[in-house]
Design a protein around this motif. Structure first.
Motif, PDB file in Angstrom:
ATOM      1  N   GLY A   1     -22.567   2.126 -19.986  1.00  0.00           N
ATOM      2  CA  GLY A   1     -22.787   2.865 -21.238  1.00  0.00           C
ATOM      3  C   GLY A   1     -23.263   1.837 -22.294  1.00  0.00           C
ATOM      4  N   ASP A   2     -23.110   0.442 -21.767  1.00  0.00           N
ATOM      5  CA  ASP A   2     -23.419  -0.780 -22.757  1.00  0.00           C
ATOM      6  C   ASP A   2     -24.835  -1.248 -22.487  1.00  0.00           C
ATOM      7  OD1 ASP A   2     -22.416  -1.463 -20.202  1.00  0.00           O
ATOM      8  OD2 ASP A   2     -22.286  -3.652 -21.101  1.00  0.00           O
ATOM      9  N   GLU A   3     -25.369  -2.071 -23.362  1.00  0.00           N
ATOM     10  CA  GLU A   3     -26.602  -2.908 -23.253  1.00  0.00           C
ATOM     11  C   GLU A   3     -27.605  -2.132 -22.092  1.00  0.00           C
ATOM     12  OE1 GLU A   3     -24.628  -7.272 -23.654  1.00  0.00           O
ATOM     13  OE2 GLU A   3     -24.636  -6.377 -21.733  1.00  0.00           O
ATOM     14  N   CYS A   4     -28.320  -0.849 -22.722  1.00  0.00           N
ATOM     15  CA  CYS A   4     -29.183  -0.270 -22.200  1.00  0.00           C
ATOM     16  C   CYS A   4     -30.478  -0.224 -22.711  1.00  0.00           C
ATOM     17  CB  CYS A   4     -28.820   1.141 -21.936  1.00  0.00           C
ATOM     18  SG  CYS A   4     -29.992   2.179 -21.020  1.00  0.00           S
TER      19      CYS A   4
ATOM     20  N   GLY B   1     -16.240   4.791 -21.787  1.00  0.00           N
ATOM     21  CA  GLY B   1     -17.498   3.915 -21.776  1.00  0.00           C
ATOM     22  C   GLY B   1     -17.506   2.954 -22.952  1.00  0.00           C
ATOM     23  N   TRP B   2     -18.376   1.850 -22.691  1.00  0.00           N
ATOM     24  CA  TRP B   2     -18.352   0.804 -23.765  1.00  0.00           C
ATOM     25  C   TRP B   2     -18.883   1.376 -25.210  1.00  0.00           C
ATOM     26  CZ3 TRP B   2     -15.883  -3.363 -22.128  1.00  0.00           C
ATOM     27  CH2 TRP B   2     -15.886  -3.502 -20.773  1.00  0.00           C
ATOM     28  N   ASP B   3     -18.887   0.901 -26.346  1.00  0.00           N
ATOM     29  CA  ASP B   3     -18.802   1.271 -27.439  1.00  0.00           C
ATOM     30  C   ASP B   3     -20.308   1.845 -28.021  1.00  0.00           C
ATOM     31  OD1 ASP B   3     -20.033  -0.990 -28.721  1.00  0.00           O
ATOM     32  OD2 ASP B   3     -18.193  -1.709 -29.242  1.00  0.00           O
TER      33      ASP B   3
ATOM     34  N   SER C   1     -13.995  -0.457 -27.142  1.00  0.00           N
ATOM     35  CA  SER C   1     -14.612  -1.104 -28.375  1.00  0.00           C
ATOM     36  C   SER C   1     -14.738  -2.672 -28.110  1.00  0.00           C
ATOM     37  CB  SER C   1     -13.693  -0.889 -29.619  1.00  0.00           C
ATOM     38  OG  SER C   1     -14.301  -1.381 -30.710  1.00  0.00           O
ATOM     39  N   TRP C   2     -16.115  -2.971 -27.990  1.00  0.00           N
ATOM     40  CA  TRP C   2     -15.889  -4.454 -27.497  1.00  0.00           C
ATOM     41  C   TRP C   2     -17.024  -5.256 -28.404  1.00  0.00           C
ATOM     42  CZ3 TRP C   2     -20.559  -7.102 -25.806  1.00  0.00           C
ATOM     43  CH2 TRP C   2     -22.006  -6.508 -25.850  1.00  0.00           C
ATOM     44  N   ARG C   3     -17.850  -4.798 -29.271  1.00  0.00           N
ATOM     45  CA  ARG C   3     -18.803  -5.405 -30.166  1.00  0.00           C
ATOM     46  C   ARG C   3     -18.090  -6.028 -31.278  1.00  0.00           C
ATOM     47  NH1 ARG C   3     -24.076  -2.008 -29.854  1.00  0.00           N
ATOM     48  NH2 ARG C   3     -22.550  -0.413 -30.021  1.00  0.00           N
TER      49      ARG C   3
ATOM     50  N   CYS D   1     -10.574 -10.731 -27.009  1.00  0.00           N
ATOM     51  CA  CYS D   1     -10.261 -10.066 -25.674  1.00  0.00           C
ATOM     52  C   CYS D   1     -11.247 -10.591 -24.364  1.00  0.00           C
ATOM     53  CB  CYS D   1     -10.236  -8.622 -25.508  1.00  0.00           C
ATOM     54  SG  CYS D   1      -8.850  -8.013 -26.734  1.00  0.00           S
ATOM     55  N   TYR D   2     -12.153 -11.679 -24.945  1.00  0.00           N
ATOM     56  CA  TYR D   2     -13.105 -12.058 -24.005  1.00  0.00           C
ATOM     57  C   TYR D   2     -12.781 -13.371 -23.202  1.00  0.00           C
ATOM     58  CZ  TYR D   2     -16.643  -8.207 -23.836  1.00  0.00           C
ATOM     59  OH  TYR D   2     -17.312  -7.031 -23.574  1.00  0.00           O
ATOM     60  N   PHE D   3     -12.097 -13.157 -21.865  1.00  0.00           N
ATOM     61  CA  PHE D   3     -11.692 -14.491 -21.501  1.00  0.00           C
ATOM     62  C   PHE D   3     -12.732 -15.302 -20.811  1.00  0.00           C
ATOM     63  CE2 PHE D   3      -7.345 -12.219 -21.200  1.00  0.00           C
ATOM     64  CZ  PHE D   3      -7.164 -12.279 -22.484  1.00  0.00           C
TER      65      PHE D   3
ATOM     66  N   VAL E   1     -13.028 -10.017 -18.217  1.00  0.00           N
ATOM     67  CA  VAL E   1     -13.356 -11.286 -17.430  1.00  0.00           C
ATOM     68  C   VAL E   1     -14.829 -11.222 -16.734  1.00  0.00           C
ATOM     69  CG1 VAL E   1     -12.298 -12.773 -15.833  1.00  0.00           C
ATOM     70  CG2 VAL E   1     -10.871 -11.584 -16.950  1.00  0.00           C
ATOM     71  N   TRP E   2     -15.767 -11.476 -17.550  1.00  0.00           N
ATOM     72  CA  TRP E   2     -17.253 -11.504 -17.026  1.00  0.00           C
ATOM     73  C   TRP E   2     -17.202 -12.743 -16.159  1.00  0.00           C
ATOM     74  CZ3 TRP E   2     -18.888  -6.661 -17.374  1.00  0.00           C
ATOM     75  CH2 TRP E   2     -18.636  -5.874 -18.492  1.00  0.00           C
ATOM     76  N   THR E   3     -18.173 -12.762 -14.979  1.00  0.00           N
ATOM     77  CA  THR E   3     -17.957 -13.873 -14.334  1.00  0.00           C
ATOM     78  C   THR E   3     -19.202 -14.522 -13.962  1.00  0.00           C
ATOM     79  OG1 THR E   3     -18.213 -12.310 -12.075  1.00  0.00           O
ATOM     80  CG2 THR E   3     -15.945 -12.841 -13.020  1.00  0.00           C
TER      81      THR E   3
HETATM   82  C1  ACM Z   1     -20.121  -5.870 -22.376  1.00  0.00           C
HETATM   83  O1  ACM Z   1     -19.644  -7.005 -22.746  1.00  0.00           O
HETATM   84  N1  ACM Z   1     -21.535  -5.875 -22.136  1.00  0.00           N
HETATM   85  C2  ACM Z   1     -19.306  -4.689 -22.416  1.00  0.00           C
END
Ligand code: ACM
Length: 752
Positions: free
Chosen positions: A324-327, A374-376, A391-393, A416-418, A466-468
């Motif tokens: 649901g994010d960044e669309c 879903g993402w926020d 809730s990420w942003r 929380c963003y490693f 953990v975005w890679t």
């Molecule tokens: C995200 O970091 N785009 C949820």
């Protein structure tokens, strides 16, 4: 060592008092300590220990499945010999869902829990007790009564940007279980790769799982360069079943994420009819947010429902994450189909169309007995009725959702963003950006400030993401998560009353030793050094060195002499200072090397007309005259940055002196919005009132990142030096950041 323990005992809460008193009383500092992470709700340590030369297990029938985990934890120990230490696991339905009691006496071990998860946590706690002692054959006697603060304790892994083998996914799950997380959020689909086998749609395997090449270095570098190597892979359904079973045996629920409606370019590359243009896209080869998103057509909904049917058959989790994010709404705005649909179903705009999309998917999943997370962004255009929000942003999405009585999982980027940098050290491996040190993760409070008390119960817990993009190997993932995930484990599990950062670091040090034995890469930033150089006040150059939390000694080498650091060091002549934290005769964290090139202005007084941007201000204006030059490859540490402003510096040499030349260094990186100054003007004065202007100097363009700019002054007498470097102004059209103010980065001003 002992002194440290007593000191820290004085400043921590009552819950720890017992531990430290008993370890001090018995004089044992290495064996009788409970180095457990996350720290239990109640822990009472006694001075005895239990010898573990042989064990025998007796499991309540409900916990029979735990036998393999037990064998893994006590691997290498003989079992069921005469005189074996009995380990008894009993069911106690009076205990809360994830709670456990653990009693270790010199005669044996008793575990009680209502459910399997509690028993798993007790076993994992035993594993930690065993692995963090000097000898694995002895564990301290103690009583633990424990239960988590939050019911959701998650770690996420993006396998779309880079693909990780099943063996690593299992290793990751092992780590989650060891530190009492209960959820693995498996991010399975992305623009750059679709990673789950869907039998009904074979092109998801043959096309969407592979990209033709991958961007090299940072995504922001212009022009982008590519490695030319095809990359990809996916998990077969058999592999996924195996991983789900593996996780379940370790108390971990896997929440799969199937991203929609955005981050769908790989799926659209395989099936162009899922997009709005019907045109073929390629599986993305670099990072970012892409315009090719699912079109909200019946074809797409049929596809997604088919996909979700296969996903639900593989994952028993009550939750399915639908992204649901960044669309971006670009394609929907251009599409006649979307615009007609907006009118037909009476929607206001594309945000409501996104909400319509999510609600249809929610309805489908709810009809199968599952719930969506879903993402926020799923708040925009109206929240689906039963959705849980991640809730990420920031925390605002979490607050808004909780106020609407929706469950929330807190994963704000700041804590929380490693994938963010964990150190500002110049030779830290490439990361996406940001800065999230261990102490900041540890200090995170998941219940957001400002949220009314009655809504607190909607905050289910927290998760590390953990975005890679910049983690292409398992080793790099481990380096980025260890030990920040342990800090978050304690945030998610432990009562704030028993949390204490110094004590956490002491415990963590014993886990480092364990991880080394296991061959796990990790980032021991506690042993990194923070060096600040005080200059610019007219009192010389003074160097203060601190560890990042480690209490190990700091060794310095200066002028050929080696000494243990105990107070700030005065630097008087050109020299090289080496500093490192020592553990067992070896450097523990990174060694720091500072090369001082002293000159007539070093350590003298400096004032600036404009202050630099806060986050690019090094150790203050004095950094410009401290004798140390910033790196040639990045503008962190020594560099000072001005956003849209000139450098205006005034230096007082303290006495009238002959000056032969003045030189300075400028950083040059237009792709990062950093420009050389247009011109530099220099003024000299003997009395601080009357200034002679030297001719203005035009700065010529350069190809390199750093420009050394030298102004010869032919033995001129002066005491005061005024220097003005003109900011380049607004960034020209066609350049990254066009129309924004340019940055001016400057470093050491040498006066010779
Ligand atoms: C995200 O970091 N785009 C949820």
């Amino acid at each position: 060592m002992k002194q440290n323990i007593i000191l820290s005992f004085l400043c921590i809460t009552g819950a720890f008092t017992t531990i430290f008193l008993s370890s001090c009383e018995t004089g044992e500092t290495s064996t009788n300590q409970a180095m457990v992470i996350p720290y239990p709700a109640e822990l009472t340590l006694s001075k005895d220990s239990l010898s573990l030369s042989s064990v025998s297990l007796s499991l309540a029938p409900q916990f029979e499945d735990l036998k393999p985990l037990f064998e893994e934890i006590f691997e290498g120990l003989p079992t069921d010999l005469p005189g074996s230490a009995p380990i008894q696991v009993t069911r106690d339905t009076a205990l809360a869902a994830e709670a456990y009691h653990l009693l270790v006496t010199s005669k044996g071990i008793e575990i009680r829990s209502a459910h399997q998860r509690g028993a798993i946590y007790a076993l994992q706690t035993l594993r930690q007790l065993r692995e963090t002692q000097n000898s694995r054959d002895k564990i301290p006697c103690l009583t633990i009564k424990d239960q988590p603060r939050f019911s959701y304790r998650g770690m996420h892994l993006d396998v779309g940007r880079h693909f990780f083998p099943v063996s690593f996914v299992k290793q990751y799950i092992d780590l989650l279980s060891m530190y009492r997380f209960n959820t693995f959020h498996w991010h399975l689909t992305e623009d750059q790769g679709w990673r789950i086998e869907i039998k009904k749609y074979p092109k998801l395997q043959s096309t969407a799982a592979y990209r033709k090449e991958t961007v090299i270095g940072h995504n922001n570098t212009t022009p982008r360069q590519f490695d030319g190597k095809p990359y990809g892979g996916y998990y077969t359904q058999e592999e996924i079943k195996e991983v789900v079973k593996y996780a379940m045996a370790r108390g971990i629920t896997i929440i799969p994420e199937i991203e929609l409606p955005g981050h769908a370019q790989a799926a659209i590359a395989a099936y162009p009819e899922l997009g709005c243009t019907g045109k073929a896209a390629e599986v993305a080869t670099y990072w970012g947010v892409f315009d090719e998103v699912y079109c909200p057509s019946e074809k797409t909904f049929t596809f997604l429902q088919d996909v979700l049917d296969e996903v639900m058959a593989l994952f028993p989790s009550p939750y399915i994450h639908i992204g649901g994010d960044e669309c971006p709404k670009t394609r929907w705005k251009e599409s006649k189909f979307c615009q007609d649909l907006i009118k037909k179903v009476n929607l206001k705009d594309e945000h409501e169309l996104q909400s319509y999309f999510i609600q249809r998917i929610e309805k489908y999943l709810n009809s199968k007995g599952r719930y969506i997370i879903g993402w926020d962004e799923i708040l925009e255009g109206g929240l689906a009725p039963n959705a849980t929000v991640m809730s990420w942003r920031g925390v605002e999405g979490g607050i808004a959702a909780a106020r609407q009585k929706h469950d929330v999982i807190m994963t704000p980027t700041d804590y929380c963003y490693f994938d963010y940098y964990q150190s500002r050290h110049a030779n830290e491996p490439l990361a996406i950006g940001g800065f999230l040190p261990l102490s900041k993760v540890y200090g995170y409070e998941p219940v957001p400030e400002g949220l009314e008390e009655e809504a607190h119960r909607y905050i289910l817990g927290t998760q590390g993401n953990v975005w890679t993009e910049y983690m292409d190997t398992p080793e790099k993932v481990l380096y980025m998560v260890l030990p920040r995930m342990q800090a978050l484990a304690e945030v998610a599990w432990s009562d704030p009353k028993v949390k204490n950062y110094d004590h956490f670091l002491q415990r963590l040090n014993t886990h480092f030793e364990w991880w080394k034995r296991m061959g796990l890469p990790f980032a021991d930033k506690t042993a990194d050094l923070n060096i600040s150089i005080h200059s610019g006040s007219g009192n010389g150059v003074l160097v203060a060195v601190k560890t990042n939390g480690s209490t190990l000694p700091i060794q310095c080498v200066l002028g050929g002499k080696t000494f243990t650091y105990d107070k700030p060091i005065v630097i008087q002549k050109s020299d090289t200072l080496l500093a490192s934290v020592q553990r067992g005769g070896m450097s523990a964290g990174k060694r720091d090397t500072l090369v001082f090139r002293m000159h007539q202005a070093a350590g003298k007084k400096i004032n600036l007309g404009h202050m630099p941007a806060k986050k690019y201000s090094a150790d203050g204006p004095g950094s410009l005259i401290n004798g140390v030059s910033g790196a040639n490859t990045n503008y962190t540490e020594e560099w000072i940055g001005f956003e849209g402003k000139n450098l205006e510096a005034e230096i007082d040499l303290g006495a009238i002196t002959y000056v032969d030349e003045v030189s300075m260094r400028f950083y040059h990186s237009p792709e990062q919005w950093i420009y050389l100054p247009g011109q530099v003007s220099l003024y000299f004065s003997q009395d601080g009132k009357n200034y002679n202007e030297m001719p203005a100097f035009t700065v010529r363009p350069t190809q390199s990142k750093v420009l050394d700019f030298l102004i010869p002054t032919a033995k001129t007498k002066t005491r005061y030096i005024r220097l003005v470097a003109n900011n380049a102004g607004l960034i020209p059209a066609g350049q990254p950041g066009e129309g924004n103010p340019a940055w001016l980065f400057v470093d050491e001003i040498f006066v010779n």
